[in-house]
Write a protein that holds these residues in place. Structure first.
Motif, mmCIF file in Angstrom:
data_model
loop_
_atom_site.group_PDB
_atom_site.id
_atom_site.type_symbol
_atom_site.label_atom_id
_atom_site.label_comp_id
_atom_site.label_asym_id
_atom_site.label_seq_id
_atom_site.Cartn_x
_atom_site.Cartn_y
_atom_site.Cartn_z
ATOM 1 N N PHE A 66 0.812 -1.153 -0.020
ATOM 2 C CA PHE A 66 -0.027 0.089 -0.015
ATOM 3 C C PHE A 66 0.976 1.305 -0.106
ATOM 4 O O PHE A 66 0.506 2.317 -0.799
ATOM 5 C CB PHE A 66 -0.831 0.182 1.236
ATOM 6 C CG PHE A 66 -1.769 1.104 1.296
ATOM 7 C CD1 PHE A 66 -2.812 1.137 0.443
ATOM 8 C CD2 PHE A 66 -1.705 2.205 2.128
ATOM 9 C CE1 PHE A 66 -3.718 2.465 0.478
ATOM 10 C CE2 PHE A 66 -2.431 3.247 2.356
ATOM 11 C CZ PHE A 66 -3.586 3.593 1.467
ATOM 12 N N ALA A 67 1.926 1.342 0.727
ATOM 13 C CA ALA A 67 2.636 2.483 0.889
ATOM 14 C C ALA A 67 3.470 2.642 -0.333
ATOM 15 O O ALA A 67 3.474 3.694 -1.095
ATOM 16 C CB ALA A 67 3.788 2.055 2.165
ATOM 17 N N SER A 73 6.194 6.570 2.874
ATOM 18 C CA SER A 73 7.094 5.413 3.371
ATOM 19 C C SER A 73 6.099 4.482 4.217
ATOM 20 O O SER A 73 5.129 4.913 4.595
ATOM 21 C CB SER A 73 7.991 6.196 4.418
ATOM 22 O OG SER A 73 7.291 6.924 5.384
ATOM 23 N N LEU A 74 6.621 3.661 4.430
ATOM 24 C CA LEU A 74 5.920 2.312 5.575
ATOM 25 C C LEU A 74 5.767 3.135 6.802
ATOM 26 O O LEU A 74 4.934 2.699 7.424
ATOM 27 C CB LEU A 74 6.761 1.165 5.387
ATOM 28 C CG LEU A 74 6.209 0.095 6.116
ATOM 29 C CD1 LEU A 74 4.876 -0.294 5.980
ATOM 30 C CD2 LEU A 74 7.108 -1.254 6.473
ATOM 31 N N ASP A 78 2.399 3.206 8.968
ATOM 32 C CA ASP A 78 2.233 2.890 10.077
ATOM 33 C C ASP A 78 1.710 3.829 11.204
ATOM 34 O O ASP A 78 0.894 3.390 11.982
ATOM 35 C CB ASP A 78 3.569 2.084 10.703
ATOM 36 C CG ASP A 78 3.968 0.773 10.160
ATOM 37 O OD1 ASP A 78 3.218 0.055 9.657
ATOM 38 O OD2 ASP A 78 5.074 0.497 9.911
ATOM 39 N N LYS A 79 1.999 5.018 11.290
ATOM 40 C CA LYS A 79 1.515 5.959 11.919
ATOM 41 C C LYS A 79 0.241 6.182 11.842
ATOM 42 O O LYS A 79 -0.542 6.587 12.709
ATOM 43 C CB LYS A 79 2.377 7.157 11.955
ATOM 44 C CG LYS A 79 3.901 7.230 12.398
ATOM 45 C CD LYS A 79 4.540 8.582 12.260
ATOM 46 C CE LYS A 79 6.243 8.208 12.585
ATOM 47 N NZ LYS A 79 6.935 9.359 11.869
ATOM 48 N N TRP A 80 -0.204 6.425 10.542
ATOM 49 C CA TRP A 80 -1.407 6.565 10.256
ATOM 50 C C TRP A 80 -2.486 5.610 10.878
ATOM 51 O O TRP A 80 -3.388 5.987 11.518
ATOM 52 C CB TRP A 80 -1.899 6.853 8.804
ATOM 53 C CG TRP A 80 -1.143 7.863 8.155
ATOM 54 C CD1 TRP A 80 -0.565 9.191 8.615
ATOM 55 C CD2 TRP A 80 -0.698 7.897 6.606
ATOM 56 N NE1 TRP A 80 -0.055 9.705 7.499
ATOM 57 C CE2 TRP A 80 -0.223 9.209 6.417
ATOM 58 C CE3 TRP A 80 -1.152 7.067 5.544
ATOM 59 C CZ2 TRP A 80 0.256 9.526 5.188
ATOM 60 C CZ3 TRP A 80 -0.646 7.327 4.520
ATOM 61 C CH2 TRP A 80 0.155 8.452 4.187
ATOM 62 N N ARG A 81 -2.080 4.335 10.553
ATOM 63 C CA ARG A 81 -2.921 3.162 11.170
ATOM 64 C C ARG A 81 -3.050 3.142 12.482
ATOM 65 O O ARG A 81 -4.136 2.930 12.942
ATOM 66 C CB ARG A 81 -2.204 1.853 10.455
ATOM 67 C CG ARG A 81 -2.845 0.641 11.018
ATOM 68 C CD ARG A 81 -2.188 -0.569 10.259
ATOM 69 N NE ARG A 81 -2.774 -1.794 10.616
ATOM 70 C CZ ARG A 81 -2.101 -2.949 11.086
ATOM 71 N NH1 ARG A 81 -0.719 -2.335 11.614
ATOM 72 N NH2 ARG A 81 -2.519 -3.939 11.625
ATOM 73 N N TRP A 82 -1.871 3.440 13.277
ATOM 74 C CA TRP A 82 -1.688 3.058 14.625
ATOM 75 C C TRP A 82 -2.574 4.231 15.334
ATOM 76 O O TRP A 82 -3.473 4.207 16.151
ATOM 77 C CB TRP A 82 -0.326 3.248 14.975
ATOM 78 C CG TRP A 82 -0.320 2.802 16.542
ATOM 79 C CD1 TRP A 82 -0.418 1.713 17.238
ATOM 80 C CD2 TRP A 82 -0.116 3.841 17.480
ATOM 81 N NE1 TRP A 82 -0.108 1.703 18.665
ATOM 82 C CE2 TRP A 82 -0.007 3.403 18.980
ATOM 83 C CE3 TRP A 82 -0.148 5.443 17.490
ATOM 84 C CZ2 TRP A 82 -0.249 4.095 20.181
ATOM 85 C CZ3 TRP A 82 0.033 5.938 18.665
ATOM 86 C CH2 TRP A 82 0.042 5.171 20.000
#
Length: 189
Positions: A66-67, A73-74, A78-82
């Protein structure tokens, strides 16, 4: 001369601040929306829980793909998801940046329950309205008083050598009486 902030007038500065706030609000909405989409692809699971059998991708592979497909960046994904997983839509604040939400998401549930009232007060105090600013708070863009300048001011009752005209004149006269090449205590060749 008009009241200036940097290279712009005070009025233009206020316009830029308003535009900046709108942009940050839009950016926050975009980051949360992206986090919600990533959660749709890979929901958060409890530690140790394996995804259902038959999945073709691991969580890491899905997020990496997806990234790469959207060109970020991955770590951003990760930050958005978390952060989106920790802040349901009904608890998100429009005028508070995504970064502040992310930082506050690190507070444990026990700490959050204990500090919920203080947290709400803190968030409310971050956002000053124009009326509050006009009521006497320091205007944005105005310099704060320099720390440590009070000790540099002459104390009452102490002589300030630079304010004594006769001492300055005496020193200037002494300099005129020195032989050429001699300056104060040091001799030059």
């Amino acid at each position: 001369m008009a009241d200036m902030v940097g290279n712009v007038t005070r009025e233009r500065y206020e316009q830029i601040v308003a535009e900046g706030r709108d942009l940050i609000e839009q950016l926050t909405k975009c980051q949360f929306a992206s986090g919600d989409r990533v959660l749709e692809i890979e929901p958060m699971r409890k530690q140790g829980i394996q995804p259902p059998a038959g999945d073709t991708f691991t969580v890491d592979e899905s997020l990496t793909m997806f990234a790469a497909d959207i060109g970020v960046s991955l770590s951003a994904v990760d930050k958005w998801r978390w952060t989106a997983s920790r802040w349901p839509a009904e608890h998100r604040r429009a005028r508070v940046s995504f970064t502040v939400h992310r930082i506050l998401a690190h507070i444990s549930k026990g700490q959050l329950l204990e500090a919920k009232e203080n947290l709400q007060k803190m968030l409310a105090s971050i956002l000053l309205t124009d009326d509050e600013r006009a009521a006497g708070r320091r205007r944005p863009g105005r310099p704060r008083p320099a720390p440590g300048t009070a000790h540099r001011r002459p104390r009452p009752g102490r002589a300030d050598p630079t304010s004594d005209r006769s001492a300055r004149h005496r020193d200037a006269a002494a300099d005129r009486r020195r032989p050429p090449g001699e300056t104060g205590m040091f001799l030059t060749n």
